[in-house]
Design an enzyme around this catalytic site. Structure first.
Site, PDB file in Angstrom:
ATOM      1  N   CYS A  25       0.949  -1.211   0.153  1.00  0.00           N
ATOM      2  CA  CYS A  25       0.040  -0.142   0.083  1.00  0.00           C
ATOM      3  C   CYS A  25       1.040   1.353  -0.068  1.00  0.00           C
ATOM      4  O   CYS A  25       0.547   2.422  -0.253  1.00  0.00           O
ATOM      5  CB  CYS A  25      -0.810  -0.002   1.228  1.00  0.00           C
ATOM      6  SG  CYS A  25      -0.251  -0.045   2.743  1.00  0.00           S
TER       7      CYS A  25
ATOM      8  N   GLU B 125      -2.194   1.069  -4.483  1.00  0.00           N
ATOM      9  CA  GLU B 125      -1.630  -0.174  -4.145  1.00  0.00           C
ATOM     10  C   GLU B 125      -0.622  -0.614  -5.434  1.00  0.00           C
ATOM     11  O   GLU B 125      -1.027  -0.368  -6.586  1.00  0.00           O
ATOM     12  CB  GLU B 125      -2.672  -1.373  -3.993  1.00  0.00           C
ATOM     13  CG  GLU B 125      -3.708  -1.089  -2.971  1.00  0.00           C
ATOM     14  CD  GLU B 125      -3.234  -1.661  -1.496  1.00  0.00           C
ATOM     15  OE1 GLU B 125      -2.108  -2.455  -1.468  1.00  0.00           O
ATOM     16  OE2 GLU B 125      -3.867  -1.102  -0.674  1.00  0.00           O
TER      17      GLU B 125
END
Length: 611
Positions: free
Chosen positions: A547, A590
């Site tokens: 992330c 992401e």
């Protein structure tokens, strides 16, 4: 972790080198813990007022370690101190300037560290230690600066504890909050995607340089890759957009405070950070990423707390009660709300009455229109500033869980369990992970940091076995229930820190086809997990879901660095990368990286991998 220490320096950020005022430890070892008041300010009312209170702050037991060796990291310094029996409360390392601020829980531990470290040699450097002043409270410091700028006169009335509202000069509040929480709100979506893809490209180019610095054997392979992929070590596929760009968040954490418009007991987002000198709160009513269901809960809850006699919590004074509201929603039209409350010195009877009032309001009263199907209450102590995921939740009313559907599967979600915040985009992400993992019926999947089991469960029918590892006990219970609800018998889950559980689990796997899928928190995996992955030669493929790819850079480097006494086993190398946009209107996304083990036996370390 059940009790996180409130530390103003944590909230304020690192102390810049221009503000440090060290004192020689030999001459001043027995001096008072409290700093001298700055010129023109009283200790009680000045920017160090917070250290005079009853609450613990490690800032009064703070030292500066100077002349540190070059190129050391946070973990190196922590290990060095622990090796010598020193247990710091907090470390702020400034590696380029070769110094660090270290705080302790009491004077005894601080003095012990000073005595042990001062004059010690580390990697040819002789260390010196000095006492350091606490970090000034950001709110009070900003207020003092504003007053000085006005010629020493007290400032005009400010909303939210220091924000001056000048309507002629400031933008409307809805624009300010949009800029704060969704900084790309006015950028066309295609341009947002280009920016994110460019950001990931920069990360891969940096990784390419780092691999070359840490594994000379890969230089021939890297040379070919860089020529083919714009100085990157592997191809970067086109970013995959989010199916929805607005109202996509299924989880939001709203702070409770004084509104930027002066309205007390406002539920929403902060305009800025505490370290910026602001506690002003703005309603989320016009933000684009928050769902209409969550906004409805916020409005109903705000209406409720304004009818109560309890004040909002102040991070400046540590007084007050109402602190935070977390709202989780699902596509199945269920809504879970968690109320965070500081009891202070209230009697248990008053707390119980408050919970009864909450139950009545949301189950039968005006708040019923908010649509809450599950309501929880969390007591936050004076020392709790973050890490709320570990605090016990008291069920107030409604169902115990909410349920979501993803990729045709059903998932149960508890209050603290991790679940991707953008469900439609999570389906895109997990589909890509499944595609890249190259699985078959003989495969064993290790799902590290598995949360409620979403990734592993979505792949279970395609493989022989799935083994999940997760720190949060609630999430593990959810994962087990989710596997059962979806009729899966080839899935098992283990609770614990990945660095403790993963090596044991990995060593027990005898399957010839093992693939690891890791989806760690922002900071990345513990180095012990990376070392275990490197040692397990039968693990040939790893899909890393990051992330924050920049924060995970050390993980990437350790996977690829040359074998050594510390790092056993053949290295991996990145062969495929892609960004998936789970956070429209922000710069976050992401990043998926596929790593494959270098096979020295077939000389593939000098060959390229086609995708």
């Amino acid at each position: 972790m059940t009790d996180v220490v409130v530390d103003k320096n944590d909230l304020a950020g690192s102390l810049p080198s221009t503000e440090k005022e060290p004192v020689d430890p030999i001459e001043e070892k027995n001096q008072e813990n409290q700093p001298a008041a700055a010129e023109g300010e009283s200790a009680e009312g000045g920017v160090y007022r917070y250290i005079k209170g009853d609450l613990f702050t490690s800032e009064i037991f703070k030292v500066e370690i100077q002349n540190l060796p070059k190129y050391i990291g946070f973990n190196d310094l922590k290990k060095f101190l622990n090796k010598h029996g020193i247990n710091p409360h907090k470390i702020k390392l400034f590696s380029k300037q070769m110094f660090a601020f270290v705080t302790f829980k009491n004077q005894e531990e601080r003095d012990k560290a000073m005595k042990a470290v001062h004059g010690m040699q580390w990697k040819s450097k002789v260390l010196s230690v000095r006492l350091a002043k606490p970090k000034a409270d950001p709110i009070l410091k900003k207020r003092k600066q504003e007053e000085e700028a006005e010629g020493g006169q007290p400032g005009a009335k400010r909303a939210a504890g220091s924000q001056e509202v000048e309507e002629d000069e400031e933008e409307p509040l809805n624009i300010q909050i949009a800029n704060a929480v969704t900084p790309l709100w006015n950028v066309p979506y295609e341009e947002q995607l280009k920016r994110k893809e460019k950001e990931v490209e920069g990360v891969l180019q940096k990784l390419t340089r780092e691999i070359g610095n840490n594994n000379k054997a890969m230089l021939p392979w890297l040379f070919v890759q860089k020529e083919k992929y714009n100085k990157m070590c592997c191809p970067l596929e086109a970013i995959r957009p989010s199916p929805v760009q607005t109202e996509y968040r299924n989880k939001c954490e709203f702070v409770i405070g004084v509104g930027a418009d002066g309205e007390d007991k406002t539920v929403g987002f902060r305009l800025g950070k505490y370290k910026g000198g602001s506690c002003a709160v703005v309603s989320p009513s016009e933000t684009t990423h928050v769902s209409s269901e969550a906004k409805r809960v916020v409005q109903g809850f705000q209406q409720f707390i304004r009818t109560t006699p309890y004040a909002v919590y102040s991070p400046e004074t540590y007084e007050g009660h109402w602190r935070q509201l977390t709202v989780r929603t699902t596509r199945t039209k269920q809504t879970l709300a968690i109320v965070f409350f500081n009891p202070q010195k209230l009697q248990e009877e008053e707390i119980e009455e408050l919970k009864r009032n909450l139950r009545q309001y949301f189950a039968e009263g005006e708040g019923k229109e908010s649509g809450i199907t599950s309501l929880y209450f969390v007591r936050m102590g004076q020392r709790t500033s973050s890490g709320t995921e570990d605090l016990p939740c008291e069920h107030v009313t409604g169902e115990e869980w909410i349920h979501e559907e993803l990729l045709g599967l059903k998932f149960r979600i508890s209050p603290h369990s991790f679940f991707q915040t953008n469900t439609p985009a999570a389906e895109v992400l997990y589909s890509a992970v499944g595609e890249w993992a190259q699985l078959d019926q003989d495969s064993t999947v290790l799902d590290v940091c598995c949360g409620t089991g979403t990734i592993g469960i979505s792949l279970a029918k395609r493989v022989k076995k799935v083994i999940g590892i997760e720190l949060c006990q609630e999430a593990v219970e959810d994962a087990k229930a989710n596997a059962e609800a979806n009729g899966l018998t080839n899935v098992e889950f283990h609770c614990g820190k990945a660095e403790d559980v993963f090596p044991t689990v990995l060593n027990a796997v005898v399957s010839p086809n093992v693939t690891a899928i890791v989806d760690p928190p922002r900071a990345g995996l513990h180095s012990k997990v990376i070392l275990a992955i490197r040692r397990a030669e039968h693990l040939k493929r790893l899909v890393y879901v990051a992330c924050n790819a920049k924060a995970a850079m050390n993980n990437f480097i350790d996977l690829c660095r040359a074998p050594s006494n510390r790092v056993k086993g053949a290295p991996f190398r990145p062969v495929r990368a892609m960004a998936v946009d789970l956070f429209p209107q922000t710069m976050h996304c992401e990043t998926i990286l596929l790593f494959e083990r270098v096979d020295y036996s077939s000389n593939t370390d000098t060959q390229t991998t086609e995708t």
